[in-house]
Design a protein around this motif. Structure first.
Motif, PDB file in Angstrom:
ATOM      1  N   PRO A   1       0.839  -1.204   0.000  1.00 47.14           N
ATOM      2  CA  PRO A   1       0.000   0.000   0.000  1.00 47.14           C
ATOM      3  C   PRO A   1       0.878   1.258   0.000  1.00 47.14           C
ATOM      4  O   PRO A   1       1.594   1.525   0.966  1.00 47.14           O
ATOM      5  CB  PRO A   1      -0.806  -0.130   1.299  1.00 47.14           C
ATOM      6  CG  PRO A   1       0.036  -0.994   2.184  1.00 47.14           C
ATOM      7  CD  PRO A   1       0.781  -1.939   1.286  1.00 47.14           C
ATOM      8  N   VAL A   2       0.826   1.997  -1.087  1.00 43.72           N
ATOM      9  CA  VAL A   2       1.653   3.197  -1.231  1.00 43.72           C
ATOM     10  C   VAL A   2       0.739   4.381  -1.513  1.00 43.72           C
ATOM     11  O   VAL A   2       0.054   4.420  -2.531  1.00 43.72           O
ATOM     12  CB  VAL A   2       2.686   3.040  -2.364  1.00 43.72           C
ATOM     13  CG1 VAL A   2       3.486   4.325  -2.542  1.00 43.72           C
ATOM     14  CG2 VAL A   2       3.620   1.868  -2.068  1.00 43.72           C
ATOM     15  N   ASP A   3       0.735   5.339  -0.607  1.00 43.99           N
ATOM     16  CA  ASP A   3      -0.112   6.529  -0.724  1.00 43.99           C
ATOM     17  C   ASP A   3       0.784   7.741  -0.947  1.00 43.99           C
ATOM     18  O   ASP A   3       1.513   8.162  -0.049  1.00 43.99           O
ATOM     19  CB  ASP A   3      -0.944   6.700   0.543  1.00 43.99           C
ATOM     20  CG  ASP A   3      -1.902   7.877   0.464  1.00 43.99           C
ATOM     21  OD1 ASP A   3      -1.894   8.589  -0.572  1.00 43.99           O
ATOM     22  OD2 ASP A   3      -2.642   8.111   1.443  1.00 43.99           O
ATOM     23  N   LEU A   4       0.747   8.291  -2.156  1.00 45.70           N
ATOM     24  CA  LEU A   4       1.581   9.446  -2.501  1.00 45.70           C
ATOM     25  C   LEU A   4       0.775  10.743  -2.517  1.00 45.70           C
ATOM     26  O   LEU A   4       1.105  11.679  -3.236  1.00 45.70           O
ATOM     27  CB  LEU A   4       2.238   9.219  -3.871  1.00 45.70           C
ATOM     28  CG  LEU A   4       3.186   8.011  -3.957  1.00 45.70           C
ATOM     29  CD1 LEU A   4       3.751   7.877  -5.360  1.00 45.70           C
ATOM     30  CD2 LEU A   4       4.302   8.129  -2.943  1.00 45.70           C
ATOM     31  N   SER A   5      -0.264  10.786  -1.678  1.00 48.79           N
ATOM     32  CA  SER A   5      -1.091  11.999  -1.610  1.00 48.79           C
ATOM     33  C   SER A   5      -0.482  13.060  -0.702  1.00 48.79           C
ATOM     34  O   SER A   5      -1.006  14.165  -0.584  1.00 48.79           O
ATOM     35  CB  SER A   5      -2.503  11.647  -1.132  1.00 48.79           C
ATOM     36  OG  SER A   5      -2.466  11.110   0.182  1.00 48.79           O
ATOM     37  N   THR A   6       0.613  12.736  -0.030  1.00 52.69           N
ATOM     38  CA  THR A   6       1.272  13.689   0.857  1.00 52.69           C
ATOM     39  C   THR A   6       2.209  14.605   0.071  1.00 52.69           C
ATOM     40  O   THR A   6       2.686  14.250  -1.012  1.00 52.69           O
ATOM     41  CB  THR A   6       2.086  12.952   1.940  1.00 52.69           C
ATOM     42  OG1 THR A   6       2.716  13.894   2.782  1.00 52.69           O
ATOM     43  CG2 THR A   6       3.144  12.061   1.300  1.00 52.69           C
ATOM     44  N   GLU A   7       2.475  15.794   0.628  1.00 49.48           N
ATOM     45  CA  GLU A   7       3.396  16.710  -0.045  1.00 49.48           C
ATOM     46  C   GLU A   7       4.843  16.476   0.366  1.00 49.48           C
ATOM     47  O   GLU A   7       5.756  16.916  -0.330  1.00 49.48           O
ATOM     48  CB  GLU A   7       3.012  18.163   0.247  1.00 49.48           C
ATOM     49  CG  GLU A   7       1.690  18.573  -0.381  1.00 49.48           C
ATOM     50  CD  GLU A   7       1.474  20.084  -0.304  1.00 49.48           C
ATOM     51  OE1 GLU A   7       2.305  20.779   0.324  1.00 49.48           O
ATOM     52  OE2 GLU A   7       0.482  20.555  -0.884  1.00 49.48           O
TER      53      GLU A   7
END
Length: 553
Positions: free
Chosen positions: A244-250
């Motif tokens: 699970p990789v979430d790249l919604s962060t800045e």
């Protein structure tokens, strides 16, 4: 027109032996070879013959007239390794001898037969060393349907030149006497004792497949992973494809600043359109196209002079990406420059001193190198919200907001069933590759020496092990296999009907290349069933052909 070694050097050392005038150093006979970040061509001694170009397995050597703008720095870097001289003088050390392959003394009972567990660089170099002798047979066992270990799954997709070493491995696998048993897990499908029944020796070259873990609070929160796992996800390794990789962060924080940390930072801040021309996995490319990451902070516990990344990696990074330092870290760099005497470290510091200022507005995704930050805890309740650091050597605490935290503090070997294991250094105890207290069993690569060196470092490491293995065989210390040669194939296929042979791997390889089309080197399968489906399209050898293969010398 001297030739120049560039940042894609893998320290294989083949160029050293190909050079007729001994102008490439450090050579394998010199103390600095094992720890060298790269090799260097002496511009004074070079005769421009080009022998090194064809010997290099990763295309890292070019004439100085063919260097791109970002590679010009390597002209000076190669020359700086050598002392200043007047006129054209002889090379700086004795000619590195081409190490002769150990001579196998034939026996009446059949050829020397060796099982190699693993198929990464150390395994393939070991097989190559053995197969220089007539009649030797090498059976390579790999738990995945695809070979070559970290070269396939651990080298960043934008480093395609480094991945070219697989062409060398393909040539090794095509030699007479070499057999692939892919999708076969030694320890699950076969035991060490069973391998010993069919071989004179068993050599483990399984690498260091796990990460060293950072023991601080919060490392179990959602959004924490290791950089190694992230690179495997980017490369489409089947065991990490569903990570699970979430790249919604800045902001992403990478703790540790070795080459793998830079790999992740570079990929996260690369234009996805550029990555689309590599073998990056489809799921990673899709996530990167939707990424909101604006900054990756690469945090190191120590100061700039102790940076773990190599100079070639830093040069390559600064040529293509925006890399910045805080004003405080710029001061640390200047302070280290005053006292640092090592030329290589000074080169790093001088390049760091030229980096931009982190206080400038972020106009495109960038990388910030941060120093003297010791991780204290990961912040957040259910998911990552940031990291708390102490300023190394003080009680001052600094918090950095982030939505993802990756650790990159090194690889670690793991215990192997039926073999001794040293937990303190995470290797199999050995003497020159001979496993302590286990006659007939050997190790090579990272499981032998720990996670040090580069791809090519495994060549000399494997050669040492093979010399000792052959010495033991010639001395009569390795007992002959008790099973008939043809029995191994039946045993493997009985335990693992989905075994993939060389023809199956060729079918997978061809299918991936075709899937890549004209714009990509390949589009990799990321699920084992898809790999097996592709392998199944290969011609199936008849039982008679398999039996002949098991019997031939």
């Amino acid at each position: 027109m001297p030739h120049v070694i560039t940042q894609s050097c893998c320290s294989d050392g083949s160029c050293v032996y190909a050079c007729p005038v001994n102008c490439i150093h450090p050579s394998p006979d010199e103390p600095g070879f094992a720890t060298a970040e790269m090799l260097y061509i002496d511009p004074v001694a070079c005769v421009d013959c080009g022998a090194c170009v064809s010997a290099c397995p990763v295309g890292a050597i070019l004439p100085d007239t063919k260097l791109g703008d970002g590679q010009q720095v390597f002209v000076e870097l190669n020359a700086a390794f050598y002392p200043k001289r007047e006129g054209k003088l002889p090379p700086t050390s004795k000619l590195a001898p081409v190490a002769e392959a150990p001579v196998v003394h034939p026996r009446t009972g059949g050829p020397l037969t060796v099982a190699v567990v693993g198929s990464g660089p150390a395994a393939m170099y070991a097989a190559d060393e053995l197969l220089t002798q007539q009649g030797v047979r090498v059976n390579v066992f790999e738990k995945l349907p695809t070979p070559y270990g970290l070269v396939r799954a651990g080298v960043a997709p934008d480093h395609q030149t480094t991945k070219r070493v697989t062409a060398l491995f393909d040539r090794i696998a095509g030699q007479r006497g070499f057999t692939f048993y892919l999708n076969v897990d030694v320890g699950q499908h076969l035991s060490l004792a069973e391998l010993a029944e069919h071989h004179h020796a068993v050599l483990y070259a399984v690498g260091a497949p796990t990460d060293r873990r950072l023991e601080i609070d919060g490392m179990a929160l959602r959004g924490t992973n290791t950089a190694t796992e992230m690179v495997a996800w980017i490369n489409g390794h089947p065991e990490y494809a569903s990570l699970p990789v979430d790249l919604s962060t800045e902001c992403v924080v990478v703790i540790g600043n070795g080459n793998v940390a830079l790999d992740v930072a570079r990929i996260f801040t690369t234009d996805p359109d550029a990555l689309a021309r590599t073998d990056v996995s489809d799921h990673a490319l899709a996530a990167l196209r939707n990424s909101r990451v604006r900054e990756v902070v690469v945090a190191a516990r120590r100061g700039p002079s102790a940076s773990a990344f190599t100079l070639p990696e830093l040069i390559g990074l600064t040529n293509t990406h925006e890399v910045v330092l805080s004003a405080e870290d710029h001061d640390l760099v200047q302070r280290d420059l005053v006292t640092e005497s090592d030329p290589l470290t000074r080169n790093k510091l001088e390049l760091l001193a030229k980096l931009g200022d982190a206080s400038a507005p972020i106009v495109r995704p960038r990388i910030r190198l941060a120093y003297r930050l010791t991780p204290l805890r990961v912040l957040g309740a259910d998911e990552v919200e940031g990291v708390a650091f102490t300023v190394t050597g003080t009680d001052e605490v600094r918090e950095l907001a982030a939505g993802m935290v990756l650790t990159s503090i090194g690889y670690r070997g793991k215990p192997i069933r039926d073999l001794p294991f040293d937990e303190s250094v995470a290797v199999v105890p050995n003497d020159g590759g001979r496993v302590a207290g286990t006659p007939g069993v050997y190790v090579a690569g990272w499981i032998k020496r720990g996670p040090t060196g580069f791809i090519g470092t495994n060549k000399s490491c494997a050669a040492e092990t093979i010399r000792n293995l052959v010495d033991d065989y010639n001395a009569g210390l390795l007992t002959d296999p008790t099973a008939r040669p043809s029995a191994l194939d039946r045993l493997v296929r009985g335990r693992q009907p989905d075994v993939v042979d060389a023809a199956g791997w060729t079918a997978i390889d061809r299918a991936e290349i075709e899937r890549g089309g004209a714009d990509r080197p390949r589009d990799k399968f990321t699920a084992v069933p898809d790999m097996l489906a592709a392998a199944a399209t290969a011609p199936v050898p008849s039982l008679g052909r398999r039996l002949l293969s098991g019997l031939r010398l």
